[in-house]
Design an enzyme around this catalytic site. Structure first.
Site, PDB file in Angstrom:
ATOM      1  N   LYS A 107       0.864  -1.187   0.000  1.00 27.41           N
ATOM      2  CA  LYS A 107       0.000   0.000   0.000  1.00 27.41           C
ATOM      3  C   LYS A 107       0.892   1.225   0.000  1.00 27.41           C
ATOM      4  CE  LYS A 107      -4.531   0.546   0.184  1.00 27.41           C
ATOM      5  NZ  LYS A 107      -5.464  -0.372  -0.474  1.00 27.41           N
ATOM      6  N   GLY A 219     -25.253   2.061   0.645  1.00 30.23           N
ATOM      7  CA  GLY A 219     -24.354   2.639  -0.345  1.00 30.23           C
ATOM      8  C   GLY A 219     -24.961   2.548  -1.719  1.00 30.23           C
ATOM      9  N   GLY A 221     -22.691   3.553  -4.513  1.00 29.23           N
ATOM     10  CA  GLY A 221     -21.521   3.917  -5.313  1.00 29.23           C
ATOM     11  C   GLY A 221     -21.174   2.783  -6.254  1.00 29.23           C
ATOM     12  N   ASN A 222     -19.907   2.720  -6.630  1.00 33.64           N
ATOM     13  CA  ASN A 222     -19.471   1.730  -7.616  1.00 33.64           C
ATOM     14  C   ASN A 222     -19.817   0.303  -7.194  1.00 33.64           C
ATOM     15  OD1 ASN A 222     -16.823  -0.192  -8.167  1.00 33.64           O
ATOM     16  ND2 ASN A 222     -17.580   0.832  -9.981  1.00 33.64           N
TER      17      ASN A 222
HETATM   18  P1  NAD Z   1     -18.190   5.091  -3.659  1.00 30.87           P
HETATM   19  O1  NAD Z   1     -17.511   6.303  -3.156  1.00 30.87           O
HETATM   20  O2  NAD Z   1     -18.371   4.905  -5.121  1.00 30.87           O
HETATM   21  O3  NAD Z   1     -19.662   4.970  -2.981  1.00 30.87           O
HETATM   22  C1  NAD Z   1     -19.894   5.086  -1.624  1.00 30.87           C
HETATM   23  C2  NAD Z   1     -21.407   5.113  -1.415  1.00 30.87           C
HETATM   24  O4  NAD Z   1     -21.663   5.074  -0.016  1.00 30.87           O
HETATM   25  C3  NAD Z   1     -22.109   6.358  -1.945  1.00 30.87           C
HETATM   26  O5  NAD Z   1     -23.338   5.975  -2.520  1.00 30.87           O
HETATM   27  C4  NAD Z   1     -22.378   7.176  -0.692  1.00 30.87           C
HETATM   28  O6  NAD Z   1     -23.541   8.008  -0.815  1.00 30.87           O
HETATM   29  C5  NAD Z   1     -22.616   6.078   0.319  1.00 30.87           C
HETATM   30  N1  NAD Z   1     -22.417   6.485   1.710  1.00 30.87           N
HETATM   31  C6  NAD Z   1     -21.384   7.181   2.244  1.00 30.87           C
HETATM   32  N2  NAD Z   1     -21.578   7.365   3.559  1.00 30.87           N
HETATM   33  C7  NAD Z   1     -22.760   6.775   3.859  1.00 30.87           C
HETATM   34  C8  NAD Z   1     -23.521   6.615   5.054  1.00 30.87           C
HETATM   35  N3  NAD Z   1     -23.091   7.102   6.207  1.00 30.87           N
HETATM   36  N4  NAD Z   1     -24.686   5.946   4.985  1.00 30.87           N
HETATM   37  C9  NAD Z   1     -25.142   5.444   3.808  1.00 30.87           C
HETATM   38  N5  NAD Z   1     -24.465   5.558   2.664  1.00 30.87           N
HETATM   39  C10 NAD Z   1     -23.290   6.215   2.679  1.00 30.87           C
HETATM   40  O7  NAD Z   1     -17.389   3.872  -3.025  1.00 30.87           O
HETATM   41  P2  NAD Z   1     -17.226   2.392  -3.580  1.00 30.87           P
HETATM   42  O8  NAD Z   1     -16.086   2.356  -4.534  1.00 30.87           O
HETATM   43  O9  NAD Z   1     -18.542   1.853  -3.995  1.00 30.87           O
HETATM   44  O10 NAD Z   1     -16.697   1.656  -2.258  1.00 30.87           O
HETATM   45  C11 NAD Z   1     -17.573   1.310  -1.197  1.00 30.87           C
HETATM   46  C12 NAD Z   1     -16.831   0.471  -0.179  1.00 30.87           C
HETATM   47  O11 NAD Z   1     -16.294  -0.687  -0.807  1.00 30.87           O
HETATM   48  C13 NAD Z   1     -15.640   1.136   0.526  1.00 30.87           C
HETATM   49  O12 NAD Z   1     -15.543   0.605   1.826  1.00 30.87           O
HETATM   50  C14 NAD Z   1     -14.462   0.661  -0.315  1.00 30.87           C
HETATM   51  O13 NAD Z   1     -13.249   0.697   0.445  1.00 30.87           O
HETATM   52  C15 NAD Z   1     -14.890  -0.749  -0.583  1.00 30.87           C
HETATM   53  N6  NAD Z   1     -14.237  -1.351  -1.756  1.00 30.87           N
HETATM   54  C16 NAD Z   1     -14.366  -0.811  -2.997  1.00 30.87           C
HETATM   55  C17 NAD Z   1     -13.746  -1.411  -4.072  1.00 30.87           C
HETATM   56  C18 NAD Z   1     -13.913  -0.878  -5.477  1.00 30.87           C
HETATM   57  O14 NAD Z   1     -13.431  -1.531  -6.392  1.00 30.87           O
HETATM   58  N7  NAD Z   1     -14.593   0.229  -5.687  1.00 30.87           N
HETATM   59  C19 NAD Z   1     -12.988  -2.588  -3.893  1.00 30.87           C
HETATM   60  C20 NAD Z   1     -12.890  -3.140  -2.617  1.00 30.87           C
HETATM   61  C21 NAD Z   1     -13.517  -2.509  -1.554  1.00 30.87           C
END
Ligand code: NAD
Length: 428
Positions: A107, A219, A221-222
């Site tokens: 990291k 959530g 997001g992605n």
């Molecule tokens: P993102 O930033 O695209 O989306 C995050 C989502 O969470 C958003 O919809 C936001 O509105 C919502 N959110 C934030 N705070 C909130 C709360 N208090 N209550 C309800 N909703 C809330 O993030 P992502 O890429 O989808 O990642 C989400 C999680 O998955 C993180 O913990 C990240 O570390 C983990 N993760 C992501 C990936 C990846 O490839 N994107 C891979 C492994 C792990």
């Protein structure tokens, strides 16, 4: 980024110690694995747009590379700390090992706030980071990727600097590149789809027909969006989604008993995954408090937002109908909530297994980049399914045989594989 009151490195070491005891690891192997093999901390001098020079602090931690080159993201954050980077590097080692990809854990980070930096200044930080590490990273040594506040653009600046220094093309040096510039098809979908591949397998094992299941997701997001899409495609119904409201500085849950439609919600969301509550009401969604997603009488909960969301205080509110929790986010469940889930007999798919689709696809990107031959999206996703399915079954089989909680079983498999690689190499 420091977590309030918790040193993530101490937490990662405590988790390791617990599993080392289960495995009865010898003292030398424990000593080797409970800390990083190599750590780099350095200054990055940057000529700012106003002419003065500012020195940024950069880090790279290579926790363990016995199974292959280190792999892990680079974070840009004003509160970045070396201990956070150490913890995340260790977790990457276990994540790569649990899905059985030939990579170790690493990291990196830079203490900086991209919100207050121009594009040129960010480019200089990226290039400076690579200049400091050019001999210690690379396609056969350590392969970085985007993470908090870094993107495909940052990766291309880093790749370019690496290639300038080494005089050749080395697209396998870094992942998370845009498609067409060495990136892989399927990376956008990979984490969310991976979560659902493991849910599908868990339901089979529990003897539950996915078409009769309902889920609630935190959530949008992605990860959440693609998990909702694939879960809906294979016949499940998502009835509730929670997201963060930037204007109100709180979260809301959006419920539609007939099933939420990811495409419809994307059209009324901002680029951070925040859902517009007025527009959602017009589309027939009930707008409920932020915690409501956790209390729905569904079969499956998918926390896919952020860490520490299922805790000792709210886990008792989880409905008795819930049979499965699949952790899309990293660290969404606290140890107190873990104990409650265990008591309730809920089947858990732990984060570093459930969300490992992302790193698995990054591994595919590295392989394709090294070959300079790129696969179609269907091929990438089919390979992802094979990897995730095999990883899930290895963990669930061990959990069943040894009567272990799924999180512990996943750690046992991961740590055992890394310890074995260290022994095979004659390191311990
Ligand atoms: P993102 O930033 O695209 O989306 C995050 C989502 O969470 C958003 O919809 C936001 O509105 C919502 N959110 C934030 N705070 C909130 C709360 N208090 N209550 C309800 N909703 C809330 O993030 P992502 O890429 O989808 O990642 C989400 C999680 O998955 C993180 O913990 C990240 O570390 C983990 N993760 C992501 C990936 C990846 O490839 N994107 C891979 C492994 C792990």
């Amino acid at each position: 980024m420091a977590m309030k009151g918790v040193n993530p490195y101490e937490m990662a070491q405590a988790q390791f110690d617990k599993v080392a005891a289960i495995l009865d690891l010898d003292p030398a192997t424990r000593e080797l694995l409970r800390q990083a093999l190599r750590e780099y901390s350095f200054g990055i001098p940057v000529r700012m747009d106003d002419g003065r020079v500012q020195v940024f602090r950069g880090f790279r931690v290579q926790h363990n590379d016995a199974r292959g080159p280190s792999k892990g993201g680079i974070r840009f954050h004003p509160q970045e700390t070396l201990d956070t980077v150490r913890a995340l590097a260790m977790w990457m080692t276990w994540k790569c090992a649990v899905v059985d990809i030939p990579l170790g854990g690493g990291k990196g980070g830079v203490i900086c706030d991209p919100h207050h930096l121009s594009q040129r200044e960010q480019e200089q930080i990226c290039r400076g980071w690579v200049r400091q590490l050019a001999r210690n990273v690379g396609p056969v040594a350590d392969v970085p990727a985007p993470d908090v506040m870094t993107s495909g653009q940052h990766m291309l600046w880093m790749l370019d600097e690496f290639e300038q220094i080494h005089g050749g093309h080395y697209p396998g040096f870094i992942t998370g590149k845009p498609v067409g510039m060495g990136g892989s098809e399927g990376r956008t979908e990979a984490t969310g789809y991976g979560v659902v591949f493991t849910i599908r397998e868990a339901l089979k094992e529990l003897g539950i027909d996915v078409r009769k299941t309902r889920a609630s997701v935190q959530g949008f997001g992605n990860v959440a969006q693609y998990a909702i899409r694939l879960y809906t495609q294979i016949g499940g119904t998502v009835v509730c989604v929670a997201s963060w409201d930037q204007a109100d500085q709180t979260s809301y849950s959006f419920r539609k008993e007939s099933g939420v439609d990811a495409d419809e919600l994307v059209r009324i969301s901002d680029r951070f995954g925040g859902i517009d509550k007025a527009k959602a009401k017009e589309l027939g969604y009930e707008v409920l408090p932020g915690d409501a997603w956790l209390e729905q009488p569904v079969d499956i909960l998918i926390p896919a937002a952020l860490e520490n969301q299922v805790r000792g205080d709210n886990a008792p509110k989880i409905a008795s109908t819930v049979k499965l929790v699949a952790e899309g986010a990293n660290g969404p469940t606290t140890p107190e909530a873990d104990a409650i889930l265990q008591q309730k007999g809920v089947f858990l798919i732990p984060d570093f297994l459930a969300n490992a689709g992302g790193v698995t696809c990054s591994y595919f990107e590295q392989v394709q980049s090294n070959m300079n031959y790129f696969w179609e999206k269907d091929e990438v996703l089919a390979k992802l399914d094979v990897k995730m399915t095999a990883a899930f079954h290895a963990v669930s089989e061990l959990a069943r045989k040894k009567k272990l909680y799924m999180r512990d079983a996943a750690y046992v498999i991961a740590i055992n594989r890394v310890a074995q690689a260290c022994r095979d190499r004659g390191w311990v």
